[in-house]
Motif scaffolding. Structure first.
Motif, short mmCIF file in Angstrom:
data_model
loop_
_atom_site.label_atom_id
_atom_site.label_comp_id
_atom_site.label_asym_id
_atom_site.label_seq_id
_atom_site.Cartn_x
_atom_site.Cartn_y
_atom_site.Cartn_z
N ASN A 46 38.76 43.93 30.58
CA ASN A 46 38.03 44.90 31.90
C ASN A 46 38.14 45.07 33.21
OD1 ASN A 46 35.40 47.24 32.18
ND2 ASN A 46 35.59 45.84 34.17
N LEU A 47 39.00 43.68 33.79
CA LEU A 47 39.74 43.73 35.03
C LEU A 47 40.84 44.19 35.11
CD1 LEU A 47 39.32 42.88 37.67
CD2 LEU A 47 40.81 40.52 37.63
N THR A 48 41.74 43.78 33.75
CA THR A 48 42.84 44.25 33.29
C THR A 48 43.28 45.86 32.96
OG1 THR A 48 43.44 42.09 32.39
CG2 THR A 48 45.07 44.33 31.97
N ARG A 100 37.61 38.31 41.72
CA ARG A 100 38.20 39.34 41.85
C ARG A 100 37.60 40.55 41.42
NH1 ARG A 100 43.79 38.93 43.16
NH2 ARG A 100 44.51 36.87 44.18
N SER A 156 40.95 48.16 34.99
CA SER A 156 40.56 48.47 36.14
C SER A 156 41.88 48.70 36.89
CB SER A 156 39.20 47.52 36.84
OG SER A 156 39.72 46.60 37.19
N ARG A 157 43.09 47.67 36.33
CA ARG A 157 44.23 47.70 38.08
C ARG A 157 45.50 48.88 37.01
NH1 ARG A 157 44.32 42.16 40.81
NH2 ARG A 157 42.09 42.80 41.31
N LEU A 158 44.87 49.60 35.86
CA LEU A 158 46.22 49.97 35.42
C LEU A 158 45.35 51.55 35.19
CD1 LEU A 158 47.03 48.07 32.24
CD2 LEU A 158 48.05 48.17 34.37
N LYS A 159 44.25 51.56 35.76
CA LYS A 159 43.55 52.78 35.65
C LYS A 159 44.38 53.86 36.07
CE LYS A 159 41.28 52.52 40.63
NZ LYS A 159 39.35 52.56 40.88
N ASP A 160 45.77 53.87 37.00
CA ASP A 160 46.11 55.04 37.90
C ASP A 160 47.85 55.35 36.83
OD1 ASP A 160 44.03 55.06 39.73
OD2 ASP A 160 45.42 53.18 40.91
N ARG A 161 47.97 54.57 35.91
CA ARG A 161 49.14 54.60 35.52
C ARG A 161 48.67 56.20 33.98
NH1 ARG A 161 52.06 50.25 34.57
NH2 ARG A 161 51.72 49.24 36.71
N THR A 214 48.28 53.47 29.31
CA THR A 214 46.66 53.03 29.31
C THR A 214 46.43 52.98 27.78
OG1 THR A 214 45.82 54.90 29.74
CG2 THR A 214 46.04 53.76 31.16
#
Length: 561
Positions: A397-399, A329, A401-406, A411
């Motif tokens: 880092n992956l986690t 992923r 990136s999934r929260l960058k729109d919060r 964050t």
């Protein structure tokens, strides 16, 4: 792979620096106490490392004639080859001594600096790999302040690991870009790591072999394999030159150990196999772990259980469970490749050292030249911890990136909570159990000094025999070694990873006095021609004077005649 690191804002830098300060406070400083009143380790191994560092300082400042011929275990030569030597980090210790710190305080400052260097090195590499600041801080913390490292505070010679992240970084750049300067840099990092800690240098070399093999496995086309292993004729010559130069740079360090090995028995497979990790070793934590003391009974059936505390905590375990996700992923190619390389290298190094029902693949490694001098392969965890730290950083880092729109406050709150939990995950309780009192240790040394000066103010060589022979022999020998070092003289006492093969008598055994007289006669013949051997004619015995009778003069100078 681009060389540009992720640009860091002031807020990003503050997160990385804050984790460094938290790690320093909750791990080494919690053990030493903020006033530096305690020293990590025990009265044996910790003080032995302090002795070696001080001897190196005395050598570079002209107060010791030879580095390898330290004045303990007299008259045995080359006694520094009996254990670690700290040549690579000696300049750090010498700096603190030159700044007027005493021997023990300089030792503590040396340790604190190495913890900071380990963290900074890992943070630098993770940032250069373009991981987020939170991921960088999390990974660097796990590498520098992990539970397995805290479990090795009694073997502080294993602390210098700051070349490990850099070696993997340059090796990865070489594999990706095929630039010879990156190979040369990786080789240089390995050489420096050997000079800092031979054990860690050995494990790093082994891990890098798996790292490169994993890359070739993942890129198993003929062009890539040829480009990595050979390149053009000019590139191949440069690569061979880099490897030859690395071996040549190690010769001044390793040749004295080779000479010692020529006259020593190799460590038996029975001893080595007892310090190979078992499956349960990876779930064993000491009682000092803040959150995982409940796992302290896991090691009850393990041989040399104190060496097997390899549990790295919950977050590293979660990162390992997320390897399938990281494998598939991660959007950035170089991070995806890194995740696969870290996972395969970790798997390979675990499998080759794992001991199951009396069998281990490490038996094949054991027969390689020099490998049978490595007593504790279980300490491979100190290199593996960077691979785990890298996987932790990739998972964070992956986690992220999934929260960058919060919303930013969400964050930021999650990042703070995550980092706080990592600190707790690697935290210690009752850290004073991992240390000893500095003043009491200094008083022990001064007590022996006073005994020697009281017997003979001009003494040049002494043997310390405590009146209570039930007292631990190793602690008594370290008292004598440090006292002799403070006075600038020699001692027959000694302690190290090994002992000279000259049949020194043990004061705990019967007929010690007569055996000592016989040994003094034999040792003159055994070490004839050794510089200063005549000092045995004026040996001063302190602590227990029962051996200075039977016609010997009051200073014991007639012992060997």
């Amino acid at each position: 792979m681009r060389d540009d690191p992720t640009p860091l804002s002031l807020r990003d830098c503050s997160a990385i620096v804050a984790m460094l300060l938290l790690g320093m406070y909750f791990v080494p400083l919690s053990v030493m106490h903020p006033d530096l009143s305690r020293i990590p380790g025990d009265l044996v191994d910790a003080r032995l490392n302090n002795y070696f560092l001080e001897h190196g300082y005395r050598w570079i400042t002209g107060h010791a004639a030879s580095f390898w011929n330290a004045p303990f275990f007299f008259p045995a030569p080359q006694v520094m080859t009996l254990s670690d030597n700290h040549l690579g980090t000696l300049p750090l210790y010498a700096l603190f001594r030159l700044l007027n710190s005493d021997r023990e305080t300089a030792y503590q400052l040396w340790m604190l600096t190495l913890f900071a260097l380990n963290y900074t090195s890992a943070a630098f590499v993770l940032n250069r790999l373009r991981l987020s600041p939170v991921a960088t801080a999390a990974g660097a913390y796990v590498f520098a302040f992990s539970l397995p490292m805290s479990a090795q505070l009694g073997h502080i010679q294993l602390l210098p690991r700051f070349m490990v992240p850099l070696a993997f970084y340059f090796a990865f750049r070489f594999l990706e870009e095929k630039r010879n300067r990156d190979l040369a840099a990786a080789c240089a990092c390995v050489v420096v790591q050997f000079y800092c800690a031979i054990y860690v240098g050995y494990f790093l070399s082994l891990a890098l072999l798996f790292f490169c093999a994993s890359y070739l496995l993942l890129h198993r086309n003929r062009m890539t394999i040829r480009a990595v292993l050979w390149g053009s004729r000019k590139e191949f010559s440069a690569r061979v030159l880099s490897l030859v130069a690395a071996v040549a740079a190690l010769l001044p360090l390793m040749f004295p150990y080779y000479l010692r090995a020529m006259h020593s028995e190799p460590i038996s497979w029975g001893v080595v196999s007892g310090m190979l990790p078992r499956a349960r070793s990876f779930f064993y934590a000491g009682e000092e772990s803040l959150m995982w003391g409940c796992l302290s009974r896991t090691g009850d059936a393990l041989p040399m259980a104190h060496e097997h505390r390899l549990f790295m905590g919950l977050f590293p375990l979660l990162a390992l469970l997320l390897i399938p996700v990281l494998w598939t992923r991660l959007p950035q190619r170089h991070l995806s490749v890194l995740a696969k390389l870290f996972a395969l290298t970790l798997l390979g190094t675990v499998l080759v050292t794992l001991y199951v029902d009396g069998m281990s693949l490490y038996r094949m490694v054991y027969w390689a030249p020099g490998a049978n001098a490595i007593r504790a392969p279980v300490r491979m965890i100190l290199v593996q911890s960077f691979l785990v730290a890298g996987l932790v950083a990739l998972a964070v880092n992956l986690t992220a990136s999934r929260l960058k729109d919060r919303p930013p406050w969400v964050t930021a709150s999650l990042a703070c909570a995550l980092l706080a939990l990592i600190v707790c995950d690697q935290g210690l309780k009752h850290p004073e159990r991992l240390s000893y009192d500095k003043i009491e240790a200094q008083e022990r040394t001064r007590g022996v000094e006073q005994l020697v000066r009281a017997r003979d103010p001009q003494a040049k060589l002494f043997l310390y025999l405590p009146k209570d022979l039930a007292e631990q022999r190793a602690e008594r020998n370290l008292d004598a070694m440090l006292a002799a070092q403070s006075m600038g003289i020699s001692t027959v006492n000694g302690h190290s990873g090994y002992e000279p093969r000259d049949n020194r008598p043990d004061p705990r055994k019967p007929n010690f006095c007569s055996n000592l007289r016989q040994w003094l006669v034999a040792v003159r013949q055994h070490y004839r021609g050794r510089e200063g051997i005549e000092q045995l004619d004026h040996l001063v015995i302190v602590g227990d004077l029962s051996c200075s009778g039977d016609g010997a003069d009051e200073r014991g100078s007639g012992m060997g005649r």
